[in-house]
Design an enzyme around this catalytic site. Structure first.
Site, PDB file in Angstrom:
ATOM      1  N   ASN A 316      37.316  -8.324   5.066  1.00 53.03           N
ATOM      2  CA  ASN A 316      38.073  -9.033   4.022  1.00 53.03           C
ATOM      3  C   ASN A 316      39.566  -9.006   4.307  1.00 53.03           C
ATOM      4  O   ASN A 316      40.266 -10.022   4.175  1.00 53.03           O
ATOM      5  CB  ASN A 316      37.807  -8.390   2.661  1.00 53.03           C
ATOM      6  CG  ASN A 316      36.679  -9.079   1.927  1.00 53.03           C
ATOM      7  OD1 ASN A 316      36.402 -10.248   2.158  1.00 53.03           O
ATOM      8  ND2 ASN A 316      36.006  -8.354   1.050  1.00 53.03           N
ATOM      9  N   HIS A 321      39.156 -13.177   1.863  1.00 56.41           N
ATOM     10  CA  HIS A 321      37.992 -13.063   0.980  1.00 56.41           C
ATOM     11  C   HIS A 321      37.002 -14.206   1.172  1.00 56.41           C
ATOM     12  O   HIS A 321      35.809 -14.045   0.892  1.00 56.41           O
ATOM     13  CB  HIS A 321      38.445 -13.014  -0.482  1.00 56.41           C
ATOM     14  CG  HIS A 321      39.115 -11.721  -0.838  1.00 56.41           C
ATOM     15  ND1 HIS A 321      38.413 -10.565  -1.085  1.00 56.41           N
ATOM     16  CD2 HIS A 321      40.436 -11.402  -0.957  1.00 56.41           C
ATOM     17  CE1 HIS A 321      39.254  -9.585  -1.364  1.00 56.41           C
ATOM     18  NE2 HIS A 321      40.496 -10.069  -1.295  1.00 56.41           N
ATOM     19  N   GLU A 351      29.196  -5.299  -1.425  1.00 55.82           N
ATOM     20  CA  GLU A 351      28.587  -5.741  -0.179  1.00 55.82           C
ATOM     21  C   GLU A 351      27.223  -5.095   0.035  1.00 55.82           C
ATOM     22  O   GLU A 351      26.693  -5.081   1.140  1.00 55.82           O
ATOM     23  CB  GLU A 351      29.495  -5.397   1.010  1.00 55.82           C
ATOM     24  CG  GLU A 351      29.640  -3.903   1.321  1.00 55.82           C
ATOM     25  CD  GLU A 351      30.740  -3.247   0.519  1.00 55.82           C
ATOM     26  OE1 GLU A 351      31.215  -2.178   0.935  1.00 55.82           O
ATOM     27  OE2 GLU A 351      31.144  -3.810  -0.513  1.00 55.82           O
TER      28      GLU A 351
END
Length: 443
Positions: A316, A321, A351
């Protein structure tokens, strides 16, 4: 054949005819009410005028008497009253008292204190003459101050009498108005009762006719609504009747279609993760509870695989993102491809994903987990800029009832195994309560 059942008359026309007929008594009621209220208002005006004819001269007398207070107790020379001004006020008071005496002869009970007011006024007139008349005041000389004192007392008493008479007249007027209002109300009640009776008879006749032509199609609509209320959103109404009811049935069917679609949309929102389109955390808990209960009843095994993308925060931070969202969606799609029919893929949070494997023993679940790990390692994320990003995942496996005795303990065991895979170097599968790293692949 009754007029309401002729095929030439539509429901709309029948309703217009019925409502038009119902307006007749309403118009009669309105006309009667207007006539009654107009008569009542005229009567109230007459009573009010009679009362005012007495109250106006009484109020005039009170105002003039208040003006004479400056004679009894002069405060400022500029506000003093002259003999000629007093004579004008005196004449006005005499005229108003004469008018009140006329009313007193007509109704002595109401105006019984007018004579007392007139007697006090004669004495007040004498005292004012002693004070204001130049000829009398010069001859009297030292009598001015005692006369003022007496004048103050007389004015106070006469004003009290005037106010009492004013209150009495207002009370009598209110009583008269109340009595008259009661009489008018009785008349209006009788008239309304008659008109309401007529309206009721007409309503019964036309309601019966309209009901005969509406009951059957309404029953079909009622049945459809009842089924819809019980949850049968697939039910549709087929109605061959008047155009109005056919249109209503079509509207109902359209509403049912939209409700069915809305229910499906709500189900998706309540059960699926908005980003990855796999089951959300709440559905994960429900499915796992269901499968564990099945396992307890049928003595089958159920396994749980926890999947966590390695170095997701770094992905990220490096690529943004959007790249992270792409990675989550890719993993979700890969999991659905790699698992068997009947296996349940969920997003556990962040995640991390969870895969519930019903009727799966320990060895089979480890094999499935290793297949998933290899597939993720071989899958590359292609960004909008066409840049490819490789990723790996760590997996933890636990089986019920071998590794845990409850649903919560099963989640904890799988999560601890996942933590062991992370601490052992990532990109590997760990089994519950074991420290042996299986199928390690460095990518």
């Amino acid at each position: 054949m009754p007029f309401w059942s002729t095929p030439k008359t539509s429901l709309n026309q029948r309703l217009r005819l019925g409502l038009g007929t119902m307006l007749v008594p309403l118009l009669m009621l309105a006309a009667g009410a207007v006539i009654s209220f107009e008569g009542a208002l005229d009567s109230f005006r007459k009573h009010d005028n009679v009362g005012r004819e007495a109250l106006f001269p009484l109020a005039h007398v009170e105002g003039l008497l208040l003006d004479l207070n400056v004679v009894a107790s002069p405060v400022e020379p500029s506000r003093s009253i002259t003999w000629s001004e007093y004579q004008l006020k005196s004449q006005a008071i005499e005229a108003s008292l004469a008018r009140l005496l006329e009313f007193s002869h007509q109704d002595p009970h109401k105006f019984n204190s007018v004579q007392e007011i007139q007697r006090k006024w004669h004495r007040i007139s004498q005292l004012c003459q002693q004070i204001l008349d130049p000829s009398v005041a010069q001859s009297g000389k030292g009598l001015s101050e005692p006369a003022r004192v007496e004048l103050q007392e007389q004015l106070k008493m006469i004003l009290q009498n005037v106010q009492q008479l004013n209150y009495r007249l207002i009370a009598f007027q209110n009583d008269a108005n109340a009595n008259h209002a009661e009489a008018v109300r009785k008349e209006v009640r009788q008239m309304i009762a008659m008109i309401c009776g007529l309206a009721l008879m007409l309503a019964v006749v036309f309601a019966y006719g309209l009901t005969r032509s509406i009951t059957v199609p309404l029953q079909s609509l009622e049945d459809g609504v009842e089924k819809l209320g019980k949850g049968d959103l697939s039910h549709r109404i087929s109605l061959a009747a008047d155009a109005e009811f056919s249109h209503l049935a079509a509207t109902f069917n359209l509403m049912a279609t939209k409700l069915e679609q809305s229910q499906q949309d709500l189900y998706r929102l309540a059960t699926l993760d908005g980003l990855t389109e796999v089951y959300n955390r709440r559905e994960f808990n429900r499915w796992l509870r269901v499968e564990v209960e099945k396992s307890q009843r049928n003595t089958d095994q159920v396994s749980l695989i926890m999947v966590d993308i390695d170095h997701f925060k770094q992905l990220n931070d490096t690529y943004g993102h959007q790249a992270g969202d792409l990675a989550l969606c890719e993993v979700a799609q890969l999991l659905q491809r790699e698992v068997r029919p009947g296996d349940i893929v969920c997003r556990y949070g962040g995640e991390e994903f969870a895969v519930i494997l019903p009727k799966t023993n320990h060895d089979d679940s480890v094999a499935i987990a290793d297949r998933i790990r290899l597939a993720i390692a071989e899958e590359a994320i292609i960004l909008p800029s066409l840049q490819q990003i490789e990723m790996t995942a760590s997996l933890g496996v636990a089986t019920f009832p071998g590794d845990a005795q409850t649903k919560e303990h099963l989640i904890k065991q799988a999560d601890q195994a996942l933590y062991g895979a992370k601490t052992s170097g990532r990109n590997r599968v760990h089994q519950a309560q074991q420290n042996v790293v299986e199928n390690q692949v460095v990518v």
